[in-house]
Design a protein around this motif. Structure first.
Motif, PDB file in Angstrom:
ATOM      1  N   UNK A  32      17.319 -30.131 -29.462  1.00 12.56           N
ATOM      2  CA  UNK A  32      16.977 -28.871 -30.118  1.00 12.56           C
ATOM      3  C   UNK A  32      15.910 -28.051 -29.403  1.00 12.56           C
ATOM      4  N   UNK A  33      15.201 -28.652 -28.473  1.00 17.84           N
ATOM      5  CA  UNK A  33      14.168 -27.927 -27.731  1.00 17.84           C
ATOM      6  C   UNK A  33      14.132 -28.401 -26.288  1.00 17.84           C
ATOM      7  N   UNK A  34      14.144 -27.423 -25.398  1.00 15.52           N
ATOM      8  CA  UNK A  34      13.876 -27.679 -23.990  1.00 15.52           C
ATOM      9  C   UNK A  34      12.686 -26.796 -23.643  1.00 15.52           C
ATOM     10  N   UNK A  35      11.661 -27.385 -23.071  1.00 17.94           N
ATOM     11  CA  UNK A  35      10.523 -26.581 -22.635  1.00 17.94           C
ATOM     12  C   UNK A  35       9.957 -27.187 -21.360  1.00 17.94           C
ATOM     13  N   UNK A  36       9.380 -26.309 -20.560  1.00 18.86           N
ATOM     14  CA  UNK A  36       8.840 -26.729 -19.267  1.00 18.86           C
ATOM     15  C   UNK A  36       7.563 -25.960 -18.990  1.00 18.86           C
ATOM     16  N   UNK A  60       7.618 -26.128  -7.204  1.00 20.00           N
ATOM     17  CA  UNK A  60       8.384 -27.310  -7.630  1.00 20.00           C
ATOM     18  C   UNK A  60       8.751 -27.215  -9.111  1.00 20.00           C
ATOM     19  N   UNK A  61       7.811 -26.745  -9.930  1.00 17.39           N
ATOM     20  CA  UNK A  61       8.082 -26.583 -11.360  1.00 17.39           C
ATOM     21  C   UNK A  61       9.166 -25.537 -11.598  1.00 17.39           C
ATOM     22  N   UNK A  62       9.133 -24.454 -10.825  1.00 19.62           N
ATOM     23  CA  UNK A  62      10.150 -23.399 -10.966  1.00 19.62           C
ATOM     24  C   UNK A  62      11.531 -23.895 -10.540  1.00 19.62           C
ATOM     25  N   UNK A  63      11.593 -24.705  -9.508  1.00 17.07           N
ATOM     26  CA  UNK A  63      12.873 -25.282  -9.079  1.00 17.07           C
ATOM     27  C   UNK A  63      13.432 -26.160 -10.200  1.00 17.07           C
ATOM     28  N   UNK A  64      12.578 -26.963 -10.819  1.00 15.23           N
ATOM     29  CA  UNK A  64      13.013 -27.809 -11.942  1.00 15.23           C
ATOM     30  C   UNK A  64      13.463 -26.945 -13.119  1.00 15.23           C
ATOM     31  N   UNK A  66      14.710 -24.016 -13.087  1.00 15.73           N
ATOM     32  CA  UNK A  66      15.973 -23.334 -12.793  1.00 15.73           C
ATOM     33  C   UNK A  66      17.186 -24.187 -13.148  1.00 15.73           C
ATOM     34  N   UNK A  67      16.996 -25.490 -13.262  1.00 11.59           N
ATOM     35  CA  UNK A  67      18.116 -26.366 -13.607  1.00 11.59           C
ATOM     36  C   UNK A  67      18.180 -26.687 -15.102  1.00 11.59           C
ATOM     37  N   UNK A  68      17.147 -26.321 -15.850  1.00 12.06           N
ATOM     38  CA  UNK A  68      17.042 -26.762 -17.239  1.00 12.06           C
ATOM     39  C   UNK A  68      17.542 -25.760 -18.279  1.00 12.06           C
ATOM     40  N   UNK A  69      17.448 -24.468 -17.982  1.00 15.72           N
ATOM     41  CA  UNK A  69      17.635 -23.461 -19.017  1.00 15.72           C
ATOM     42  C   UNK A  69      18.960 -22.715 -18.892  1.00 15.72           C
ATOM     43  N   UNK A  70      19.501 -22.312 -20.034  1.00 12.46           N
ATOM     44  CA  UNK A  70      20.768 -21.592 -20.087  1.00 12.46           C
ATOM     45  C   UNK A  70      20.701 -20.293 -19.303  1.00 12.46           C
ATOM     46  N   UNK A  71      19.626 -19.568 -19.451  1.00 10.63           N
ATOM     47  CA  UNK A  71      19.465 -18.277 -18.770  1.00 10.63           C
ATOM     48  C   UNK A  71      18.462 -18.418 -17.629  1.00 10.63           C
ATOM     49  N   UNK A  72      18.782 -19.283 -16.680  1.00 11.44           N
ATOM     50  CA  UNK A  72      17.850 -19.589 -15.591  1.00 11.44           C
ATOM     51  C   UNK A  72      17.505 -18.361 -14.747  1.00 11.44           C
ATOM     52  N   UNK A  73      18.479 -17.490 -14.551  1.00 18.48           N
ATOM     53  CA  UNK A  73      18.217 -16.276 -13.762  1.00 18.48           C
ATOM     54  C   UNK A  73      17.161 -15.409 -14.459  1.00 18.48           C
ATOM     55  N   UNK A  78      11.876 -13.089 -14.815  1.00 16.11           N
ATOM     56  CA  UNK A  78      10.720 -12.801 -15.661  1.00 16.11           C
ATOM     57  C   UNK A  78       9.452 -13.384 -15.056  1.00 16.11           C
ATOM     58  N   UNK A  79       9.547 -14.611 -14.561  1.00 20.15           N
ATOM     59  CA  UNK A  79       8.388 -15.221 -13.913  1.00 20.15           C
ATOM     60  C   UNK A  79       7.954 -14.383 -12.714  1.00 20.15           C
ATOM     61  N   UNK A  80       8.915 -13.964 -11.912  1.00 22.27           N
ATOM     62  CA  UNK A  80       8.595 -13.161 -10.724  1.00 22.27           C
ATOM     63  C   UNK A  80       7.946 -11.826 -11.108  1.00 22.27           C
ATOM     64  N   UNK A  81       8.422 -11.196 -12.179  1.00 19.07           N
ATOM     65  CA  UNK A  81       7.850  -9.923 -12.622  1.00 19.07           C
ATOM     66  C   UNK A  81       6.405 -10.063 -13.099  1.00 19.07           C
ATOM     67  N   UNK A  82       6.056 -11.238 -13.574  1.00 19.32           N
ATOM     68  CA  UNK A  82       4.727 -11.460 -14.150  1.00 19.32           C
ATOM     69  C   UNK A  82       3.915 -12.495 -13.370  1.00 19.32           C
ATOM     70  N   UNK A  83       4.280 -12.761 -12.127  1.00 16.41           N
ATOM     71  CA  UNK A  83       3.624 -13.839 -11.378  1.00 16.41           C
ATOM     72  C   UNK A  83       2.119 -13.634 -11.219  1.00 16.41           C
ATOM     73  N   UNK A  84       1.663 -12.379 -11.274  1.00 16.86           N
ATOM     74  CA  UNK A  84       0.213 -12.135 -11.210  1.00 16.86           C
ATOM     75  C   UNK A  84      -0.519 -12.809 -12.366  1.00 16.86           C
ATOM     76  N   UNK A  85       0.171 -12.967 -13.513  1.00 21.50           N
ATOM     77  CA  UNK A  85      -0.445 -13.625 -14.666  1.00 21.50           C
ATOM     78  C   UNK A  85      -0.604 -15.128 -14.452  1.00 21.50           C
TER      79      UNK A  85
END
Length: 155
Positions: A32-36, A60-64, A66-73, A78-85
């Motif tokens: 019921x929950x996937x989180x990383x 390494x965390x981002x590579x992992x 990318x394999x876990x979530x339905x909407x990996x793209x 989103x991470x790339x757009x906010x990477x400064x944060x």
């Protein structure tokens, strides 16, 4: 970021509520929950105190992730757009889902927070969005800071 357990709120979906009594704020991989947790760019030590160059553990965390979530793209964009944060702050990606009678996953949606649990963004499939969005919004309100949810949902 050490895992924290939060009581699952009433979300208007009894099967889901009964199958997820608590939300893990941290790494989780359940039906019921996937989180990383994605470590900050500045993190240079892993769990065993091995040293890495800045950004290596985050990558390494981002590579992992990318394999876990339905909407990996969406997660990676989103991470790339906010990477400064995430230079000095971790982030956590959450996906909540339930299993249908036919055995398939019904994903309510995905959201990303920073290390202080501020909501950064969220994603809901357009198919059956009227069923997915209210559940995801209640879950975001349980996990994220009230100010960040209000700012993201009301503007």
């Amino acid at each position: 970021m050490l895992p924290t357990l939060l009581k699952c709120p009433r979300v208007g979906h009894k099967t889901f509520e009964n199958s997820l009594p608590s939300i893990t704020v941290g790494d989780a991989n359940t039906p019921n929950q996937i989180s990383k947790v994605i470590r900050p760019h500045s993190c240079v030590l892993d769990e065993m105190q091995m040293q890495y160059q800045p950004g290596e553990l985050q990558k390494a965390d981002l590579v992992a992730a990318a394999t876990m979530f339905t909407h990996r793209r969406w997660v990676l964009l989103t991470f790339d757009q906010h990477k400064h944060l995430f230079q000095h702050s971790a982030c956590c990606v959450f996906q909540f889902q339930t299993t249908t009678a036919s055995g398939e996953n019904f994903v309510f949606g995905i959201f990303i927070t920073d290390g202080d649990r501020n909501l950064i963004d969220y994603c809901v499939d357009t198919a059956l969005a009227h069923k997915r969005r209210p559940v995801l919004h209640r879950l975001m309100r349980a996990v994220c800071t009230a100010t960040s949810v209000s700012r993201r949902l009301d503007h």
